[in-house]
Design a protein around this motif. Structure first.
Motif, PDB file in Angstrom:
ATOM      1  N   LYS A  91      49.403  36.612  64.965  1.00  0.00           N
ATOM      2  CA  LYS A  91      50.696  37.059  64.437  1.00  0.00           C
ATOM      3  C   LYS A  91      51.796  36.718  65.434  1.00  0.00           C
ATOM      4  CE  LYS A  91      48.972  39.159  60.771  1.00  0.00           C
ATOM      5  NZ  LYS A  91      49.439  39.616  59.463  1.00  0.00           N
ATOM      6  N   PHE A 108      48.902  45.542  60.383  1.00  0.00           N
ATOM      7  CA  PHE A 108      49.609  44.376  59.848  1.00  0.00           C
ATOM      8  C   PHE A 108      49.988  43.367  60.933  1.00  0.00           C
ATOM      9  CE2 PHE A 108      53.197  42.115  57.945  1.00  0.00           C
ATOM     10  CZ  PHE A 108      52.728  41.875  56.662  1.00  0.00           C
ATOM     11  N   TRP A 115      42.856  44.104  66.184  1.00  0.00           N
ATOM     12  CA  TRP A 115      42.839  44.078  64.723  1.00  0.00           C
ATOM     13  C   TRP A 115      41.432  44.360  64.193  1.00  0.00           C
ATOM     14  CZ3 TRP A 115      40.224  40.421  61.592  1.00  0.00           C
ATOM     15  CH2 TRP A 115      40.404  40.635  60.213  1.00  0.00           C
ATOM     16  N   ARG A 119      40.585  47.306  61.687  1.00  0.00           N
ATOM     17  CA  ARG A 119      40.133  46.958  60.342  1.00  0.00           C
ATOM     18  C   ARG A 119      38.802  47.649  60.037  1.00  0.00           C
ATOM     19  NH1 ARG A 119      41.988  42.928  56.377  1.00  0.00           N
ATOM     20  NH2 ARG A 119      40.358  43.105  54.860  1.00  0.00           N
ATOM     21  N   ALA A 284      53.710  48.329  53.831  1.00  0.00           N
ATOM     22  CA  ALA A 284      53.190  47.110  53.160  1.00  0.00           C
ATOM     23  C   ALA A 284      52.937  47.376  51.689  1.00  0.00           C
ATOM     24  CB  ALA A 284      51.897  46.658  53.837  1.00  0.00           C
ATOM     25  N   GLY A 285      52.695  48.631  51.329  1.00  0.00           N
ATOM     26  CA  GLY A 285      52.253  48.943  49.979  1.00  0.00           C
ATOM     27  C   GLY A 285      53.346  49.228  48.973  1.00  0.00           C
ATOM     28  N   THR A 288      56.847  45.310  48.961  1.00  0.00           N
ATOM     29  CA  THR A 288      56.401  44.009  48.451  1.00  0.00           C
ATOM     30  C   THR A 288      56.364  44.001  46.914  1.00  0.00           C
ATOM     31  OG1 THR A 288      54.241  44.941  48.925  1.00  0.00           O
ATOM     32  CG2 THR A 288      55.017  43.232  50.410  1.00  0.00           C
ATOM     33  N   THR A 289      55.634  44.954  46.339  1.00  0.00           N
ATOM     34  CA  THR A 289      55.494  44.988  44.878  1.00  0.00           C
ATOM     35  C   THR A 289      56.858  45.226  44.238  1.00  0.00           C
ATOM     36  OG1 THR A 289      53.399  46.077  45.326  1.00  0.00           O
ATOM     37  CG2 THR A 289      54.065  45.920  43.030  1.00  0.00           C
ATOM     38  N   ILE A 351      55.513  33.423  56.568  1.00  0.00           N
ATOM     39  CA  ILE A 351      54.507  34.191  57.327  1.00  0.00           C
ATOM     40  C   ILE A 351      54.397  33.542  58.703  1.00  0.00           C
ATOM     41  CG2 ILE A 351      52.123  34.979  57.344  1.00  0.00           C
ATOM     42  CD1 ILE A 351      52.024  34.720  54.319  1.00  0.00           C
ATOM     43  N   ARG A 353      53.383  32.713  62.548  1.00  0.00           N
ATOM     44  CA  ARG A 353      52.295  32.796  63.530  1.00  0.00           C
ATOM     45  C   ARG A 353      52.794  32.142  64.818  1.00  0.00           C
ATOM     46  NH1 ARG A 353      50.200  35.839  60.008  1.00  0.00           N
ATOM     47  NH2 ARG A 353      48.189  35.410  59.048  1.00  0.00           N
ATOM     48  N   PRO A 412      50.649  34.072  47.565  1.00  0.00           N
ATOM     49  CA  PRO A 412      51.561  35.198  47.785  1.00  0.00           C
ATOM     50  C   PRO A 412      50.925  36.306  48.615  1.00  0.00           C
ATOM     51  CG  PRO A 412      50.713  35.248  45.549  1.00  0.00           C
ATOM     52  CD  PRO A 412      50.255  33.947  46.150  1.00  0.00           C
ATOM     53  N   PHE A 413      49.585  36.415  48.565  1.00  0.00           N
ATOM     54  CA  PHE A 413      48.906  37.482  49.298  1.00  0.00           C
ATOM     55  C   PHE A 413      48.303  36.977  50.607  1.00  0.00           C
ATOM     56  CE2 PHE A 413      48.715  38.860  44.812  1.00  0.00           C
ATOM     57  CZ  PHE A 413      49.400  40.067  44.927  1.00  0.00           C
ATOM     58  N   GLY A 414      48.686  35.775  51.039  1.00  0.00           N
ATOM     59  CA  GLY A 414      48.128  35.218  52.265  1.00  0.00           C
ATOM     60  C   GLY A 414      46.770  34.613  51.994  1.00  0.00           C
ATOM     61  N   ARG A 418      43.067  37.668  57.166  1.00  0.00           N
ATOM     62  CA  ARG A 418      44.235  38.560  57.164  1.00  0.00           C
ATOM     63  C   ARG A 418      44.855  38.701  55.775  1.00  0.00           C
ATOM     64  NH1 ARG A 418      45.708  39.852  62.365  1.00  0.00           N
ATOM     65  NH2 ARG A 418      46.518  41.665  61.277  1.00  0.00           N
ATOM     66  N   CYS A 420      45.924  39.965  52.125  1.00  0.00           N
ATOM     67  CA  CYS A 420      46.358  41.304  51.717  1.00  0.00           C
ATOM     68  C   CYS A 420      45.189  42.108  51.161  1.00  0.00           C
ATOM     69  CB  CYS A 420      47.431  41.153  50.646  1.00  0.00           C
ATOM     70  SG  CYS A 420      48.000  42.720  50.002  1.00  0.00           S
ATOM     71  N   PHE A 425      45.451  46.120  43.654  1.00  0.00           N
ATOM     72  CA  PHE A 425      46.263  47.327  43.445  1.00  0.00           C
ATOM     73  C   PHE A 425      47.660  46.920  42.972  1.00  0.00           C
ATOM     74  CE2 PHE A 425      49.085  50.663  44.997  1.00  0.00           C
ATOM     75  CZ  PHE A 425      48.362  51.841  44.889  1.00  0.00           C
TER      76      PHE A 425
HETATM   77  C1  HEM Z   1      52.983  42.037  45.407  1.00  0.00           C
HETATM   78  C2  HEM Z   1      52.588  42.834  46.371  1.00  0.00           C
HETATM   79  C3  HEM Z   1      52.079  42.409  47.718  1.00  0.00           C
HETATM   80  C4  HEM Z   1      52.224  41.203  48.378  1.00  0.00           C
HETATM   81  C5  HEM Z   1      52.938  39.955  47.871  1.00  0.00           C
HETATM   82  C6  HEM Z   1      51.549  41.334  49.651  1.00  0.00           C
HETATM   83  C7  HEM Z   1      51.450  40.307  50.578  1.00  0.00           C
HETATM   84  C8  HEM Z   1      50.727  40.414  51.751  1.00  0.00           C
HETATM   85  C9  HEM Z   1      50.511  39.320  52.671  1.00  0.00           C
HETATM   86  C10 HEM Z   1      51.069  37.895  52.501  1.00  0.00           C
HETATM   87  C11 HEM Z   1      49.757  39.779  53.696  1.00  0.00           C
HETATM   88  C12 HEM Z   1      49.234  38.964  54.875  1.00  0.00           C
HETATM   89  C13 HEM Z   1      50.310  38.790  55.926  1.00  0.00           C
HETATM   90  C14 HEM Z   1      49.884  37.844  57.027  1.00  0.00           C
HETATM   91  O1  HEM Z   1      48.907  37.105  56.914  1.00  0.00           O
HETATM   92  O2  HEM Z   1      50.588  37.847  58.068  1.00  0.00           O
HETATM   93  C15 HEM Z   1      49.487  41.185  53.444  1.00  0.00           C
HETATM   94  C16 HEM Z   1      48.763  42.006  54.280  1.00  0.00           C
HETATM   95  C17 HEM Z   1      48.529  43.341  54.028  1.00  0.00           C
HETATM   96  N1  HEM Z   1      48.851  44.037  52.883  1.00  0.00           N
HETATM   97 FE1  HEM Z   1      49.847  43.306  51.265  1.00  0.00          FE
HETATM   98  N2  HEM Z   1      51.029  42.597  49.753  1.00  0.00           N
HETATM   99  C18 HEM Z   1      51.316  43.283  48.599  1.00  0.00           C
HETATM  100  C19 HEM Z   1      50.939  44.588  48.289  1.00  0.00           C
HETATM  101  C20 HEM Z   1      50.213  45.420  49.098  1.00  0.00           C
HETATM  102  C21 HEM Z   1      49.767  46.750  48.743  1.00  0.00           C
HETATM  103  C22 HEM Z   1      50.044  47.423  47.394  1.00  0.00           C
HETATM  104  C23 HEM Z   1      49.094  47.255  49.830  1.00  0.00           C
HETATM  105  C24 HEM Z   1      48.435  48.598  50.035  1.00  0.00           C
HETATM  106  C25 HEM Z   1      48.370  49.562  49.170  1.00  0.00           C
HETATM  107  C26 HEM Z   1      49.107  46.230  50.857  1.00  0.00           C
HETATM  108  C27 HEM Z   1      48.550  46.351  52.112  1.00  0.00           C
HETATM  109  C28 HEM Z   1      48.439  45.336  53.036  1.00  0.00           C
HETATM  110  C29 HEM Z   1      47.815  45.500  54.348  1.00  0.00           C
HETATM  111  C30 HEM Z   1      47.206  46.795  54.909  1.00  0.00           C
HETATM  112  C31 HEM Z   1      47.865  44.246  54.965  1.00  0.00           C
HETATM  113  C32 HEM Z   1      47.334  43.898  56.355  1.00  0.00           C
HETATM  114  C33 HEM Z   1      45.893  43.417  56.252  1.00  0.00           C
HETATM  115  C34 HEM Z   1      45.345  42.990  57.601  1.00  0.00           C
HETATM  116  O3  HEM Z   1      46.040  42.360  58.392  1.00  0.00           O
HETATM  117  O4  HEM Z   1      44.170  43.287  57.848  1.00  0.00           O
HETATM  118  N3  HEM Z   1      49.787  45.131  50.379  1.00  0.00           N
HETATM  119  N4  HEM Z   1      50.085  41.539  52.254  1.00  0.00           N
END
Ligand code: HEM
Length: 480
Positions: A91, A108, A115, A119, A284-285, A288-289, A351, A353, A412-414, A418, A420, A425
């Protein structure tokens, strides 16, 4: 460019740009004008600084800077950075520093062994973000939101779309973390502080990006520190209420994190560390949404025919007049509309790094300390990967075309370890929210021409989007 359009392009074969809506986005300009604009105007939004070439190349050096900044928009290079060599690209120091006032070294932003330990300890809490478990809480929060919106309609007032959706998604995640709803008065303080934090932390101080060395992190502004303190105070207070209270038997994220214990070593989180992880889930939760939903509702307010199509789908799949868990699972058109908004406006559009070594990426020499930015925003609008990339076309996510996605073209979720943890959810809550609100209300954007995206932590509207709502006639007459 060696990318084959035929093998990678996604999109409906009948989709021609002329028929498709182009949602608001800055029109990319040449690299030199983009740089001059950033120097001579106060508008330093990252989206406007991206040169047009970035949407055609795989890897691009970004401006001139002491540490080096590289933009990545190629599935194979994304894989290299986020999966194959994940430990060599941890990161980014600037992002870690920016979020530290809120989450310290929480899940995060942490890397490597820190990490992995977090985790491992947090793993049991993931059971609460399983969609079946969380669905009832989502429904309850949408009930509250509908009541609030109905009161608004009766008063005949427009409302702030962004704020309404942030409050709803925050309420959902709050119920999942703490087993209680987010009170209106606390929500108002929280969102004011959050808006200040987002705005002030993401002001691009160009001189700092250009002149500073890697890991030479700038001090935070007073606005960042003060707003972060307000946000943290709310979360810490909730954790303190739990640890000092006499009630037991909670079954939620807060409880699982507070009681987390490694079965082999007996390792546990300290109280502050546990609060950091809880803050990660909350932050994070929800934002984003909420930000993608804001874009989705805005786009749909400009596309009445599309809304009519979604309403037909919702009507067909409701069970005894209600949007149930089974309904949501089958609402493919609604889900695709959300996915398309997620493609055009990925909340984490950049994102960042940092490279720990001197290395090479896609033929570019990378020095240790270079900021390597994986960009879902650019990747999702890349001309070699998407047909009509700037147009709204949810049919590209239809089942038969979905399979044609190149791994890494839609992230979008990576990606990788790492990735999401809340993606299912988020998809479930977003589909539910869209279905319930579209089914009940008619939305009209008050000043659509003023809507433009900006990159401030997440990709969000530069100005709040004002919406007017009315209750659909079928609800007043009781007939479908
Ligand atoms: C549309 C909704 C969402 C998007 C687009 C999104 C996107 C992301 C992305 C891109 C990452 C990775 C970031 C990286 O690699 O630096 C991430 C990590 C994470 N997200 Fe989401 N997220 C969303 C919703 C949520 C929700 C609803 C939750 C929890 C209820 C959540 C919890 C997390 C957590 C805890 C991480 C860190 C995971 C780790 O590093 O081990 N996210 N999210």
């Amino acid at each position: 460019m060696e990318w084959g359009r035929s093998s990678l392009a996604v999109g409906s074969p009948v989709s021609e740009p002329g028929n498709l809506y182009r949602p608001p986005a800055p029109t990319p300009i040449g690299a030199v004008p983009a740089l001059l604009r950033s120097i001579f105007t106060l508008d330093r939004d990252l989206l406007k600084l991206i040169p047009d070439t970035a949407y055609h190349t795989k890897v691009e050096r970004f401006g001139l800077s002491r540490r080096g900044i590289v933009l990545i928009a190629d599935p194979a290079l994304v894989r290299q950075v986020m999966v194959d060599e994940v430990d060599a690209f941890p990161k980014n120091d600037l992002m870690v520093n920016a979020l530290a006032p809120l989450i310290n070294d929480g899940l995060f932003v942490s890397s490597h062994e820190v990490w992995r330990r977090q985790r491992n300890l947090v793993e049991p809490a993931f059971s609460h973000i399983r969609v079946q478990t969380a669905f009832e809480k989502m429904q309850q929060a949408v009930d509250t939101c509908e009541d609030r919106l109905t009161a608004n309609v009766r008063r005949g007032e427009p409302f702030n779309l962004d704020r309404m959706l942030a409050q709803l998604t925050a309420d959902i995640v709050f119920r999942t973390i703490f087993s209680k709803s987010l009170e209106d008065n606390k929500a108002a303080q929280f969102f004011d502080a959050w808006a200040t934090f987002q705005r002030s932390v993401s002001e691009i101080r160009l001189s700092q990006l250009i002149l500073r060395r890697a890991w030479d992190t700038p001090p935070q502004s007073t606005a960042v520190a003060t707003s972060a303190a307000v946000i943290r105070q709310h979360i810490d207070q909730m954790v303190a209420e739990r640890t000092s209270g006499t009630a037991t038997g909670f079954n939620d994220i807060c409880e699982d994190i507070l009681t987390a214990k490694d079965p082999d070593s007996g390792d546990r989180f300290g109280l502050d560390e546990a609060a950091d992880q809880i803050a990660v889930f909350f932050i994070a939760g929800h934002e984003t949404t909420a930000s993608v939903l804001t874009w989705c509702f805005f786009i749909l307010s400009q596309q009445p025919d599309h809304v009519a199509e979604l309403r037909r789908e919702i009507e067909d799949l409701k069970q005894d007049g209600a949007v149930t868990f089974e309904t949501v699972k089958r609402l493919s058109k609604t889900r695709n509309a959300f996915l398309e908004a997620l493609r055009l406006y990925p909340p984490l559009g950049f994102i960042p790094r940092v490279s720990l070594n001197d290395t090479e990426l896609g033929g570019l020499r990378i020095q240790r300390g270079t900021m390597v930015i994986v960009s879902p925003y650019i990747l999702h609008r890349h001309h070699a990967l998407w047909r009509n990339p700037d147009r709204f076309d949810p049919t590209r996510f239809e089942r038969d075309t979905e399979n044609r996605f190149t791994s890494g073209a839609f992230i979008p979720f990576g990606l990788g370890p790492r990735v999401c943890v809340g993606s299912s959810f988020a998809m479930m809550e977003a589909t539910l929210i869209l279905a319930r609100l579209i089914d009940r209300f008619e939305f009209t954007s008050v000043a659509p021409d003023r809507v433009q995206p900006v990159c401030q932590l997440s990709i969000r509207p530069a100005e709040d989007i004002q919406m007017a709502a009315s209750i659909r006639t079928k609800d007043l007459t009781g007939t479908p």
